[in-house]
Design a protein around this motif. Sequence first.
Motif, PDB file in Angstrom:
ATOM      1  N   THR A 395      -4.329  61.263  48.860  1.00  0.00           N
ATOM      2  CA  THR A 395      -5.559  61.507  49.604  1.00  0.00           C
ATOM      3  C   THR A 395      -5.861  60.338  50.532  1.00  0.00           C
ATOM      4  OG1 THR A 395      -6.979  60.470  47.922  1.00  0.00           O
ATOM      5  CG2 THR A 395      -6.454  62.812  47.640  1.00  0.00           C
ATOM      6  N   GLN A 396      -6.708  60.594  51.519  1.00  0.00           N
ATOM      7  CA  GLN A 396      -7.131  59.511  52.410  1.00  0.00           C
ATOM      8  C   GLN A 396      -7.922  58.461  51.637  1.00  0.00           C
ATOM      9  OE1 GLN A 396      -9.116  60.596  56.033  1.00  0.00           O
ATOM     10  NE2 GLN A 396      -7.592  62.148  56.591  1.00  0.00           N
ATOM     11  N   GLU A 397      -8.707  58.929  50.670  1.00  0.00           N
ATOM     12  CA  GLU A 397      -9.501  58.012  49.872  1.00  0.00           C
ATOM     13  C   GLU A 397      -8.598  57.052  49.088  1.00  0.00           C
ATOM     14  OE1 GLU A 397     -11.957  61.626  50.675  1.00  0.00           O
ATOM     15  OE2 GLU A 397      -9.874  61.205  50.185  1.00  0.00           O
ATOM     16  N   TYR A 398      -7.530  57.580  48.503  1.00  0.00           N
ATOM     17  CA  TYR A 398      -6.571  56.742  47.762  1.00  0.00           C
ATOM     18  C   TYR A 398      -5.892  55.763  48.707  1.00  0.00           C
ATOM     19  CZ  TYR A 398      -2.496  55.557  44.862  1.00  0.00           C
ATOM     20  OH  TYR A 398      -1.528  54.889  44.150  1.00  0.00           O
ATOM     21  N   LEU A 399      -5.479  56.236  49.877  1.00  0.00           N
ATOM     22  CA  LEU A 399      -4.781  55.384  50.839  1.00  0.00           C
ATOM     23  C   LEU A 399      -5.654  54.192  51.227  1.00  0.00           C
ATOM     24  CD1 LEU A 399      -2.357  54.882  52.717  1.00  0.00           C
ATOM     25  CD2 LEU A 399      -3.490  56.335  54.416  1.00  0.00           C
ATOM     26  N   PHE A 400      -6.934  54.455  51.502  1.00  0.00           N
ATOM     27  CA  PHE A 400      -7.808  53.340  51.836  1.00  0.00           C
ATOM     28  C   PHE A 400      -8.024  52.439  50.629  1.00  0.00           C
ATOM     29  CE2 PHE A 400     -12.050  51.542  51.415  1.00  0.00           C
ATOM     30  CZ  PHE A 400     -11.983  50.586  52.427  1.00  0.00           C
ATOM     31  N   ARG A 401      -8.278  53.036  49.484  1.00  0.00           N
ATOM     32  CA  ARG A 401      -8.611  52.240  48.301  1.00  0.00           C
ATOM     33  C   ARG A 401      -7.498  51.267  47.931  1.00  0.00           C
ATOM     34  NH1 ARG A 401      -9.111  56.237  44.947  1.00  0.00           N
ATOM     35  NH2 ARG A 401      -7.602  55.635  43.357  1.00  0.00           N
ATOM     36  N   LYS A 402      -6.259  51.715  48.050  1.00  0.00           N
ATOM     37  CA  LYS A 402      -5.122  50.895  47.636  1.00  0.00           C
ATOM     38  C   LYS A 402      -4.528  50.042  48.764  1.00  0.00           C
ATOM     39  CE  LYS A 402      -4.966  52.474  43.376  1.00  0.00           C
ATOM     40  NZ  LYS A 402      -5.238  51.601  42.210  1.00  0.00           N
ATOM     41  N   PHE A 403      -4.731  50.464  50.014  1.00  0.00           N
ATOM     42  CA  PHE A 403      -4.043  49.778  51.118  1.00  0.00           C
ATOM     43  C   PHE A 403      -4.963  49.315  52.243  1.00  0.00           C
ATOM     44  CE2 PHE A 403      -0.875  52.415  49.007  1.00  0.00           C
ATOM     45  CZ  PHE A 403       0.157  51.513  48.814  1.00  0.00           C
ATOM     46  N   GLY A 404      -6.215  49.750  52.232  1.00  0.00           N
ATOM     47  CA  GLY A 404      -7.155  49.247  53.212  1.00  0.00           C
ATOM     48  C   GLY A 404      -7.077  49.917  54.565  1.00  0.00           C
ATOM     49  N   LEU A 405      -7.292  49.133  55.605  1.00  0.00           N
ATOM     50  CA  LEU A 405      -7.360  49.644  56.967  1.00  0.00           C
ATOM     51  C   LEU A 405      -6.012  49.506  57.664  1.00  0.00           C
ATOM     52  CD1 LEU A 405     -10.745  47.930  57.881  1.00  0.00           C
ATOM     53  CD2 LEU A 405     -10.376  50.389  57.555  1.00  0.00           C
ATOM     54  N   PRO A 406      -5.602  50.546  58.429  1.00  0.00           N
ATOM     55  CA  PRO A 406      -4.317  50.473  59.142  1.00  0.00           C
ATOM     56  C   PRO A 406      -4.301  49.322  60.129  1.00  0.00           C
ATOM     57  CG  PRO A 406      -5.640  52.356  59.895  1.00  0.00           C
ATOM     58  CD  PRO A 406      -6.319  51.817  58.691  1.00  0.00           C
ATOM     59  N   GLU A 407      -3.154  48.733  60.259  1.00  0.00           N
ATOM     60  CA  GLU A 407      -2.877  47.600  61.130  1.00  0.00           C
ATOM     61  C   GLU A 407      -3.397  46.281  60.550  1.00  0.00           C
ATOM     62  OE1 GLU A 407      -0.705  48.043  63.357  1.00  0.00           O
ATOM     63  OE2 GLU A 407      -0.802  50.210  63.020  1.00  0.00           O
ATOM     64  N   ARG A 408      -4.637  46.229  60.116  1.00  0.00           N
ATOM     65  CA  ARG A 408      -5.103  44.963  59.547  1.00  0.00           C
ATOM     66  C   ARG A 408      -4.522  44.740  58.157  1.00  0.00           C
ATOM     67  NH1 ARG A 408      -8.494  40.789  60.057  1.00  0.00           N
ATOM     68  NH2 ARG A 408      -9.139  39.774  58.106  1.00  0.00           N
ATOM     69  N   HIS A 409      -4.604  45.763  57.302  1.00  0.00           N
ATOM     70  CA  HIS A 409      -4.199  45.602  55.910  1.00  0.00           C
ATOM     71  C   HIS A 409      -2.838  46.209  55.600  1.00  0.00           C
ATOM     72  CE1 HIS A 409      -8.759  45.369  55.420  1.00  0.00           C
ATOM     73  NE2 HIS A 409      -8.300  44.170  55.130  1.00  0.00           N
ATOM     74  N   TYR A 410      -2.405  47.154  56.397  1.00  0.00           N
ATOM     75  CA  TYR A 410      -1.075  47.728  56.164  1.00  0.00           C
ATOM     76  C   TYR A 410      -0.511  48.289  57.463  1.00  0.00           C
ATOM     77  CZ  TYR A 410      -3.007  52.515  56.317  1.00  0.00           C
ATOM     78  OH  TYR A 410      -3.619  53.682  56.707  1.00  0.00           O
ATOM     79  N   THR A 411       0.800  48.335  57.496  1.00  0.00           N
ATOM     80  CA  THR A 411       1.520  49.047  58.551  1.00  0.00           C
ATOM     81  C   THR A 411       2.349  50.119  57.880  1.00  0.00           C
ATOM     82  OG1 THR A 411       3.330  47.442  58.425  1.00  0.00           O
ATOM     83  CG2 THR A 411       1.593  47.027  60.061  1.00  0.00           C
ATOM     84  N   LEU A 412       2.886  51.037  58.662  1.00  0.00           N
ATOM     85  CA  LEU A 412       3.670  52.129  58.093  1.00  0.00           C
ATOM     86  C   LEU A 412       5.153  51.886  58.279  1.00  0.00           C
ATOM     87  CD1 LEU A 412       1.677  55.348  59.112  1.00  0.00           C
ATOM     88  CD2 LEU A 412       1.798  54.259  56.852  1.00  0.00           C
ATOM     89  N   ASN A 413       5.889  52.096  57.197  1.00  0.00           N
ATOM     90  CA  ASN A 413       7.345  52.139  57.236  1.00  0.00           C
ATOM     91  C   ASN A 413       7.707  53.591  56.966  1.00  0.00           C
ATOM     92  OD1 ASN A 413      10.078  51.831  57.037  1.00  0.00           O
ATOM     93  ND2 ASN A 413      10.048  50.722  55.080  1.00  0.00           N
ATOM     94  N   GLY A 414       7.911  54.344  58.036  1.00  0.00           N
ATOM     95  CA  GLY A 414       7.983  55.790  57.881  1.00  0.00           C
ATOM     96  C   GLY A 414       6.580  56.284  57.560  1.00  0.00           C
ATOM     97  N   THR A 415       6.404  56.890  56.398  1.00  0.00           N
ATOM     98  CA  THR A 415       5.061  57.291  55.961  1.00  0.00           C
ATOM     99  C   THR A 415       4.521  56.381  54.874  1.00  0.00           C
ATOM    100  OG1 THR A 415       5.957  58.825  54.309  1.00  0.00           O
ATOM    101  CG2 THR A 415       5.530  59.709  56.515  1.00  0.00           C
ATOM    102  N   ASP A 416       5.314  55.372  54.475  1.00  0.00           N
ATOM    103  CA  ASP A 416       4.900  54.476  53.395  1.00  0.00           C
ATOM    104  C   ASP A 416       4.072  53.313  53.933  1.00  0.00           C
ATOM    105  OD1 ASP A 416       6.054  55.706  51.145  1.00  0.00           O
ATOM    106  OD2 ASP A 416       8.015  54.889  51.660  1.00  0.00           O
ATOM    107  N   PRO A 417       2.889  53.074  53.353  1.00  0.00           N
ATOM    108  CA  PRO A 417       2.097  51.901  53.746  1.00  0.00           C
ATOM    109  C   PRO A 417       2.697  50.625  53.172  1.00  0.00           C
ATOM    110  CG  PRO A 417       0.991  53.121  51.999  1.00  0.00           C
ATOM    111  CD  PRO A 417       2.210  53.913  52.365  1.00  0.00           C
TER     112      PRO A 417
END
Length: 537
Positions: A395-417
């Motif tokens: 879920t989007q909620e899980y993605l934010f909770r575990k990885f934060g904000l895109p670019e600042r806290h995570y980048t994507l390797n394929g679909t993996d944060p």
Amino acid sequence: MISRRALLGGSAAAAAGLAGLSGCATVTRSTDIAALNRPVALPTFQRFDGPKPDLPLTHELMPDCFYRFPADPVQVTQGVPGDGSEITGTVQTSNPIPPTADRNPYWQELNKRLGSPLRLSITSASDWGSKFATAVAGDTLGDMFNVDGGFAYLPQFLEARAQDLTEHLSGDAILEYPFLANLSTESWRGCVYSGGIRAVPIQRGVMSSNLLLARQDLLDQFGVDLTSPDLDELIKAAVAVTDERKNRWAFAVPPTAALSSMLGLPNDWEVRDGRLVHSRETEEHKEMLGITAKLQADGLIHPDGISKQNQKVWFSQGSAVMTQDTYSSIQSFYRRNTVEGFAITLPLVRDRAGKIGRFLLGSPNNSIATIKPGSPERTKLMLRVLNWMAAPFGTQEYLFRKFGLPERHYTLNGTDPVLTEAGGSEVCLGEFPIQYLADGGYPVYFPGHPEAVDVAYNHLKAILPTAATKPVYGTYSPTQSTKGKILDSRMDATTKDIQLGRADLSSWDQAVADWRKSGGDAIRHEYEEALAIQGRR
């Protein structure tokens, strides 16, 4: 009632944590096994209709397994769960404590998505017991808090300081909180005290089980096969990979999880001939001690492996080819490691009959968390927030909770944060401590390492059919609560003395006799009575 000073003095003092609690009439029931273990209708389990796991669920305890994060995670909540009022809490963490909210963009965004500012007191896990006792004494736990499971007289404490959630969560009532309803029935068993649901589970399931991990890259380098060893083959492999001159040992710590499977030990307790028997009372346990002592004497265990807790570093850097940890630790090993070709394997150990050894499963929960008593409206607010925190994988909620904000806290390797440096700090290595207030089920998912998913899945598929659960899980023994820490520490000290050669193996018999006389037999009787009350024996 017992004084605040007594509360802060340790295990016996923790029993005094009922001092100053409102509604402590139940203290007089501290030995009423029937009252303390009265069952209640557990929450209805309703599986979340999320992304389909990449591998089939071959067993009811098999966690969901995913090779990659879904490309288009779905938002599964509408609006915000909060009402604008501040929420305070107390939690632990096993990672470095993250920057405070005023210096942490992740925390600031978290507050926006919750719809209520969250103010947390965060404590290192190593200091959690003393911090919890201090917070109890000072009444500073806050609106929601993780619970020290070793706190003495825990049912009485929860009756006095935690909201009874039964009417909100028992049976179909939980369906109002669908992500909490997605947690396993067995995990809720650990939230029931004195006939009420008084907490929510921090579920880990089989992912919390201890097992033998090995560096496959090093095994390949040394030409050693450790696919499915029996005891003799494990020792032979240990000798082959050990080279003290090169600062390399076979085991980071004594491999008790593997040996327990090989020798058929109980999972703490086990019913034998109609009565509960503890592992330490068995001949198999004594034999395991003898084996670990010999491994230490033969120089196959890291020289500091019994006295110090640094096995993650030794395993990661190659000073130890094997270690003992959990399925869930695999992600952190891959996430933190920079060694080229680093790879983990999970040997399928065999017993003396040549069969896969009986695997000892960990507890369904890492811990539990609860909320302080309040109005029905405030209680529902807290449950909505905890429900949001439990949004499951994909879920989007899980993605934010575990990885934060895109670019600042995570980048994507394929679909993996993939966490950035800021993500490691501000999101607490993907484990921001709200995960100790509520969390979704723990999947087998290791970002960027689909091969590790196969390793874990194949191991789970092999061991789950004959794995042993903890038979007394979800029951309460007053003697274990008040004396267990002291008794266990004595047995642990004797164990280390034997393993280090400071005591003879024969000293174990007297230690067990002392344990039984000092409280072990009382603990046995209370657990047996509790199991009978719950209809589980």
